[in-house]
Design an enzyme around this catalytic site. Sequence first.
Site, PDB file in Angstrom:
ATOM      1  N   ASP A   1      -6.842   0.976  43.464  1.00 36.57           N
ATOM      2  CA  ASP A   1      -5.778   1.279  42.513  1.00 36.57           C
ATOM      3  C   ASP A   1      -5.276   2.719  42.672  1.00 36.57           C
ATOM      4  O   ASP A   1      -5.853   3.519  43.409  1.00 36.57           O
ATOM      5  CB  ASP A   1      -6.287   1.097  41.079  1.00 36.57           C
TER       6      ASP A   1
ATOM      7  N   TYR B   1     -19.401   0.907  45.447  1.00 37.66           N
ATOM      8  CA  TYR B   1     -18.565   1.909  44.787  1.00 37.66           C
ATOM      9  C   TYR B   1     -19.436   3.007  44.194  1.00 37.66           C
ATOM     10  O   TYR B   1     -20.595   2.767  43.821  1.00 37.66           O
ATOM     11  CB  TYR B   1     -17.739   1.273  43.662  1.00 37.66           C
TER      12      TYR B   1
END
Length: 267
Positions: free
Chosen positions: A51, A109
């Site tokens: 994003d 992540y």
Amino acid sequence: MRMLVKISYHGGQFMGFQIQHHERTVQYEFERILKRMHQTFVRIHPSSRTDKGVHAIEQYFHFDTPLNIKPDKWEYAFNSALPKDIHVQSVEQIDEDFHCRYDCVGKKYRYKVYIDPERHVFEHDTKVQQKKPVDIDLMNQAAQHFIGTHDFTSFCSQKTEVQNKERTIYQSEVVETDDGFEFIVTGSGFLYNMVRVMVAYLILVGEGKRSGDDIHQLLEEKDRNKVPHTAPAHGLYLEKIYLDKAELIKEFGNDIKIYNKKSSENV
């Protein structure tokens, strides 16, 4: 020929990875270079679509080309034309049936937070500020509840379009750093905003406002309204893409569940 490209990028000045009309994206930067070299449009296919504001330490994409250019020449051509916030680490030729998205078996992540009532001006777009102290041990205990296979409807954006919201988490831990903490999570795949919603909840646990013991119940309820907060994007890093099942098994054990994404929405 199908080429596999390994890249990293600072997401601060990008509107995300995926191409958007009249917006600066990582995908646009590569496709404009490929169009110039081929004199026609060439689509790239990434392993993940980060994003706006999200960074990548390791990201992959592939593309098909009729040009007979050696991998090291591709690497040089990209890095010579790319902006300074993207870097190509390597390029290699791969089998024609390989697909970056469907052959991705896992992702890791990392979310970075510093704790200080004063803002760190040189880290404003690479770490998130947490003004109040938090109980990191309590956060780490809560993070363990995410491990396993669950429906993460409660911990993803309501804009998530995929129907199957079941994901398997292999690693979920909060570790203390010199200036704060980091949340590290590895899984079969992740939903839209999933990691950032998980982080926001863990911070509330660290502040004593929510309980880690409620995570299982929240997962079962499948209600995003029960977990309304989302952490900022700029603390999030796509750290690793697993393209090799053996590597994933070596790190997390033989009993982990490996998904065949060519027949699954678990991406």
